[in-house]
Design a protein around this motif. Structure first.
Motif, PDB file in Angstrom:
ATOM      1  N   PHE A   1      44.892  41.863  80.471  1.00 20.09           N
ATOM      2  CA  PHE A   1      44.955  40.950  79.327  1.00 20.09           C
ATOM      3  C   PHE A   1      46.041  41.408  78.359  1.00 20.09           C
ATOM      4  O   PHE A   1      46.824  40.595  77.861  1.00 20.09           O
ATOM      5  CB  PHE A   1      43.592  40.877  78.624  1.00 20.09           C
ATOM      6  N   ALA A   2      46.105  42.700  78.097  1.00 19.25           N
ATOM      7  CA  ALA A   2      47.149  43.232  77.208  1.00 19.25           C
ATOM      8  C   ALA A   2      48.534  42.977  77.799  1.00 19.25           C
ATOM      9  O   ALA A   2      49.465  42.600  77.074  1.00 19.25           O
ATOM     10  CB  ALA A   2      46.928  44.722  76.972  1.00 19.25           C
ATOM     11  N   TYR A   3      48.682  43.174  79.097  1.00 23.67           N
ATOM     12  CA  TYR A   3      49.966  42.912  79.755  1.00 23.67           C
ATOM     13  C   TYR A   3      50.324  41.434  79.674  1.00 23.67           C
ATOM     14  O   TYR A   3      51.478  41.078  79.454  1.00 23.67           O
ATOM     15  CB  TYR A   3      49.927  43.378  81.211  1.00 23.67           C
ATOM     16  N   GLU A   4      49.330  40.573  79.861  1.00 25.31           N
ATOM     17  CA  GLU A   4      49.577  39.132  79.785  1.00 25.31           C
ATOM     18  C   GLU A   4      50.124  38.762  78.405  1.00 25.31           C
ATOM     19  O   GLU A   4      51.037  37.941  78.276  1.00 25.31           O
ATOM     20  CB  GLU A   4      48.272  38.381  80.057  1.00 25.31           C
ATOM     21  N   ASN A   5      49.588  39.389  77.357  1.00 21.76           N
ATOM     22  CA  ASN A   5      50.059  39.137  75.995  1.00 21.76           C
ATOM     23  C   ASN A   5      51.489  39.615  75.780  1.00 21.76           C
ATOM     24  O   ASN A   5      52.158  39.174  74.844  1.00 21.76           O
ATOM     25  CB  ASN A   5      49.131  39.784  74.970  1.00 21.76           C
ATOM     26  N   LEU A   6      51.961  40.524  76.623  1.00 17.99           N
ATOM     27  CA  LEU A   6      53.343  41.013  76.568  1.00 17.99           C
ATOM     28  C   LEU A   6      54.222  40.287  77.580  1.00 17.99           C
ATOM     29  O   LEU A   6      55.366  40.676  77.789  1.00 17.99           O
ATOM     30  CB  LEU A   6      53.376  42.524  76.850  1.00 17.99           C
ATOM     31  N   SER A   7      53.673  39.262  78.227  1.00 17.83           N
ATOM     32  CA  SER A   7      54.381  38.512  79.281  1.00 17.83           C
ATOM     33  C   SER A   7      54.783  39.406  80.445  1.00 17.83           C
ATOM     34  O   SER A   7      55.870  39.285  81.008  1.00 17.83           O
ATOM     35  CB  SER A   7      55.608  37.802  78.705  1.00 17.83           C
TER      36      SER A   7
END
Length: 144
Positions: A103-109
């Motif tokens: 989820f954190a990675y998704e927020n960083l694209s």
């Protein structure tokens, strides 16, 4: 000695993660290289897409870290695992819910990761991380 390329991910002024390409299920994924992780861990959701639940064994160990002090954990005997030109057969890994990391990675694209390469591999195969050259070096055989 096997040299494996690494990618350095800038977490928007909140530090860095090292990423490495791994091959599991004859597919290429990204994994985080984490010297602070005691054991190599794979994401339960991703693993369950490729194996039956009966292949996971419930672990009696309490997993800590990843923002929690108590997480349900499993183990799995990974039949074939490749990191660069480094191969492991029948290597036991922990299996946890890594959705918070993804989820954190998704927020960083950033694409999701299948897991975390931990200290078990780094210590057993004399891992050397060269940040300047962005490489991980592992010995071909387990140290005695």
């Amino acid at each position: 000695m096997i040299k494996i390329p690494l990618a350095l991910l800038n977490l928007q002024d909140d530090g860095f993660h090292l990423l490495v390409e791994v091959v599991v299920f004859d597919k290429t994924f990204k994994a985080v290289l984490d010297t602070g992780a005691s054991k190599t861990v794979f994401d339960k959701t991703t693993i369950e897409k490729h194996i039956g639940n009966d292949e996971l064994r419930t672990s009696d160990r309490v997993s800590t870290g990843l923002g929690t002090t108590n997480m349900e954990s499993f183990t799995w005997l990974l039949p074939d695992f490749q990191v660069g030109d480094f191969h492991l057969k029948n290597f036991e890994v922990a299996v946890l819910d890594l959705s918070s990391i993804n989820f954190a990675y998704e927020n960083l694209s950033v694409d999701p990761v299948i897991g975390v390469i931990g200290g078990d591999i780094l210590t057993q195969y004399d891992g050397i991380i060269d940040y300047g050259k962005k490489t991980l070096t592992l010995k071909k055989s387990k140290k005695k």
